[in-house]
Design a protein around this motif. Structure first.
Motif, PDB file in Angstrom:
ATOM      1  N   GLY A 197       0.321  -1.855 -10.897  1.00  0.00           N
ATOM      2  CA  GLY A 197      -0.177  -3.215 -10.759  1.00  0.00           C
ATOM      3  C   GLY A 197       0.584  -3.986  -9.692  1.00  0.00           C
ATOM      4  N   GLY A 198      -0.159  -4.718  -8.904  1.00  0.00           N
ATOM      5  CA  GLY A 198       0.446  -5.564  -7.887  1.00  0.00           C
ATOM      6  C   GLY A 198       0.606  -6.975  -8.406  1.00  0.00           C
ATOM      7  N   GLY A 199       1.495  -7.693  -7.802  1.00  0.00           N
ATOM      8  CA  GLY A 199       1.729  -9.084  -8.154  1.00  0.00           C
ATOM      9  C   GLY A 199       2.535  -9.715  -7.051  1.00  0.00           C
ATOM     10  N   SER A 200       3.010 -10.901  -7.297  1.00  0.00           N
ATOM     11  CA  SER A 200       3.911 -11.543  -6.340  1.00  0.00           C
ATOM     12  C   SER A 200       4.939 -12.339  -7.121  1.00  0.00           C
ATOM     13  N   GLN A 201       6.097 -12.480  -6.505  1.00  0.00           N
ATOM     14  CA  GLN A 201       7.183 -13.218  -7.131  1.00  0.00           C
ATOM     15  C   GLN A 201       7.888 -14.048  -6.064  1.00  0.00           C
ATOM     16  N   ASN A 249      13.442   4.529 -13.035  1.00  0.00           N
ATOM     17  CA  ASN A 249      12.974   3.763 -11.882  1.00  0.00           C
ATOM     18  C   ASN A 249      11.623   3.098 -12.133  1.00  0.00           C
ATOM     19  N   ALA A 250      11.142   3.106 -13.365  1.00  0.00           N
ATOM     20  CA  ALA A 250       9.841   2.529 -13.696  1.00  0.00           C
ATOM     21  C   ALA A 250       9.973   1.033 -13.916  1.00  0.00           C
ATOM     22  N   VAL A 251      10.150   0.297 -12.843  1.00  0.00           N
ATOM     23  CA  VAL A 251      10.354  -1.142 -12.885  1.00  0.00           C
ATOM     24  C   VAL A 251       9.484  -1.798 -11.816  1.00  0.00           C
ATOM     25  N   THR A 252       9.477  -3.103 -11.789  1.00  0.00           N
ATOM     26  CA  THR A 252       8.792  -3.832 -10.727  1.00  0.00           C
ATOM     27  C   THR A 252       9.704  -3.871  -9.509  1.00  0.00           C
ATOM     28  N   MET A 253       9.139  -3.545  -8.348  1.00  0.00           N
ATOM     29  CA  MET A 253       9.929  -3.440  -7.117  1.00  0.00           C
ATOM     30  C   MET A 253       9.343  -4.304  -6.004  1.00  0.00           C
ATOM     31  N   TRP A 254      10.241  -4.725  -5.114  1.00  0.00           N
ATOM     32  CA  TRP A 254       9.837  -5.487  -3.934  1.00  0.00           C
ATOM     33  C   TRP A 254       9.060  -4.613  -2.952  1.00  0.00           C
ATOM     34  N   THR A 255       8.187  -5.269  -2.193  1.00  0.00           N
ATOM     35  CA  THR A 255       7.570  -4.667  -1.024  1.00  0.00           C
ATOM     36  C   THR A 255       7.915  -5.543   0.176  1.00  0.00           C
ATOM     37  N   SER A 256       7.616  -5.066   1.367  1.00  0.00           N
ATOM     38  CA  SER A 256       7.897  -5.853   2.570  1.00  0.00           C
ATOM     39  C   SER A 256       6.789  -6.857   2.859  1.00  0.00           C
ATOM     40  N   SER A 257       5.771  -6.895   2.018  1.00  0.00           N
ATOM     41  CA  SER A 257       4.577  -7.701   2.282  1.00  0.00           C
ATOM     42  C   SER A 257       4.705  -9.113   1.721  1.00  0.00           C
ATOM     43  N   SER A 270       7.177 -18.305   0.418  1.00  0.00           N
ATOM     44  CA  SER A 270       8.252 -18.215  -0.572  1.00  0.00           C
ATOM     45  C   SER A 270       7.937 -17.156  -1.630  1.00  0.00           C
ATOM     46  N   LEU A 271       6.797 -16.458  -1.482  1.00  0.00           N
ATOM     47  CA  LEU A 271       6.416 -15.385  -2.394  1.00  0.00           C
ATOM     48  C   LEU A 271       6.243 -14.091  -1.614  1.00  0.00           C
ATOM     49  N   SER A 272       6.554 -12.968  -2.259  1.00  0.00           N
ATOM     50  CA  SER A 272       6.309 -11.662  -1.660  1.00  0.00           C
ATOM     51  C   SER A 272       5.676 -10.763  -2.711  1.00  0.00           C
ATOM     52  N   TYR A 273       4.883  -9.809  -2.241  1.00  0.00           N
ATOM     53  CA  TYR A 273       4.202  -8.900  -3.160  1.00  0.00           C
ATOM     54  C   TYR A 273       5.174  -7.905  -3.782  1.00  0.00           C
ATOM     55  N   THR A 274       4.845  -7.527  -5.012  1.00  0.00           N
ATOM     56  CA  THR A 274       5.629  -6.572  -5.781  1.00  0.00           C
ATOM     57  C   THR A 274       4.677  -5.515  -6.343  1.00  0.00           C
ATOM     58  N   VAL A 275       5.248  -4.389  -6.796  1.00  0.00           N
ATOM     59  CA  VAL A 275       4.465  -3.345  -7.451  1.00  0.00           C
ATOM     60  C   VAL A 275       5.177  -2.947  -8.735  1.00  0.00           C
ATOM     61  N   ASN A 276       4.416  -2.919  -9.823  1.00  0.00           N
ATOM     62  CA  ASN A 276       4.921  -2.440 -11.099  1.00  0.00           C
ATOM     63  C   ASN A 276       4.834  -0.922 -11.073  1.00  0.00           C
ATOM     64  N   MET A 277       5.969  -0.238 -11.101  1.00  0.00           N
ATOM     65  CA  MET A 277       6.003   1.215 -10.951  1.00  0.00           C
ATOM     66  C   MET A 277       5.593   1.951 -12.224  1.00  0.00           C
ATOM     67  N   GLN A 278       5.300   1.241 -13.303  1.00  0.00           N
ATOM     68  CA  GLN A 278       4.783   1.900 -14.504  1.00  0.00           C
ATOM     69  C   GLN A 278       3.277   2.078 -14.440  1.00  0.00           C
ATOM     70  N   LYS A 324       0.823  -1.211   0.000  1.00  0.00           N
ATOM     71  CA  LYS A 324       0.000   0.000   0.000  1.00  0.00           C
ATOM     72  C   LYS A 324       0.856   1.259   0.000  1.00  0.00           C
ATOM     73  N   GLU A 325       1.954   1.261   0.737  1.00  0.00           N
ATOM     74  CA  GLU A 325       2.840   2.426   0.754  1.00  0.00           C
ATOM     75  C   GLU A 325       3.446   2.674  -0.619  1.00  0.00           C
ATOM     76  N   LEU A 326       3.965   1.620  -1.258  1.00  0.00           N
ATOM     77  CA  LEU A 326       4.606   1.791  -2.559  1.00  0.00           C
ATOM     78  C   LEU A 326       3.587   2.236  -3.613  1.00  0.00           C
ATOM     79  N   GLN A 327       2.368   1.750  -3.526  1.00  0.00           N
ATOM     80  CA  GLN A 327       1.346   2.144  -4.497  1.00  0.00           C
ATOM     81  C   GLN A 327       0.919   3.601  -4.330  1.00  0.00           C
ATOM     82  N   THR A 328       1.221   4.237  -3.203  1.00  0.00           N
ATOM     83  CA  THR A 328       0.879   5.663  -3.062  1.00  0.00           C
ATOM     84  C   THR A 328       1.699   6.537  -4.003  1.00  0.00           C
TER      85      THR A 328
END
Length: 127
Positions: free
Chosen positions: A111-115, A85-93, A100-108, A60-64
């Protein structure tokens, strides 16, 4: 929500303050990629503008920071952040029930996802 006027860069240019959320962001990412555990460690050890106490942001913080539909190019990155910096980035979630998966945010596009946490992604730290 609009980010206009809410984001200000420090005098050094190293951090960005968000008056809407009272969060302070790492302005420029180092371009390196990290596993999720290494990303957590990187942020915890970071010092910028003599400030410590950095951490990996929640989803939620990164998506702000995403401002889709505001005519930005790329659409998700406010102009105060470098466009590279418009890439997919890690979150702490971590993903519940699948540690074994954590949420990510596509900075373009926000969009959320997990990897898998063993994948290597870029990081933007917050405090």
């Amino acid at each position: 929500p609009t980010l206009s006027g809410a984001l200000t860069t420090s005098a050094s240019g190293l951090v960005v303050n968000d008056s809407r959320t009272n969060l302070t962001w790492q302005r420029t990412v180092d371009g390196l990629t990290y596993t999720w555990l290494d990303a957590l460690s990187y942020c915890n050890a970071l010092t910028l503008d003599s400030l410590s106490g950095w951490r990996l942001p929640t989803v939620k913080e990164l998506q702000t920071l995403i401002n889709v539909g505001a005519g930005l190019n790329p659409p998700g990155i406010p102009p105060v952040f470098p466009t590279g910096n418009a890439v997919t980035m890690w979150t702490s979630s971590p993903k519940p029930a699948t540690f074994s998966l954590s949420y990510t945010v596509n900075m373009q596009n926000g969009g959320g996802g997990s990897q898998p946490t063993s994948n290597k992604l870029q990081v933007r730290c917050v405090r």
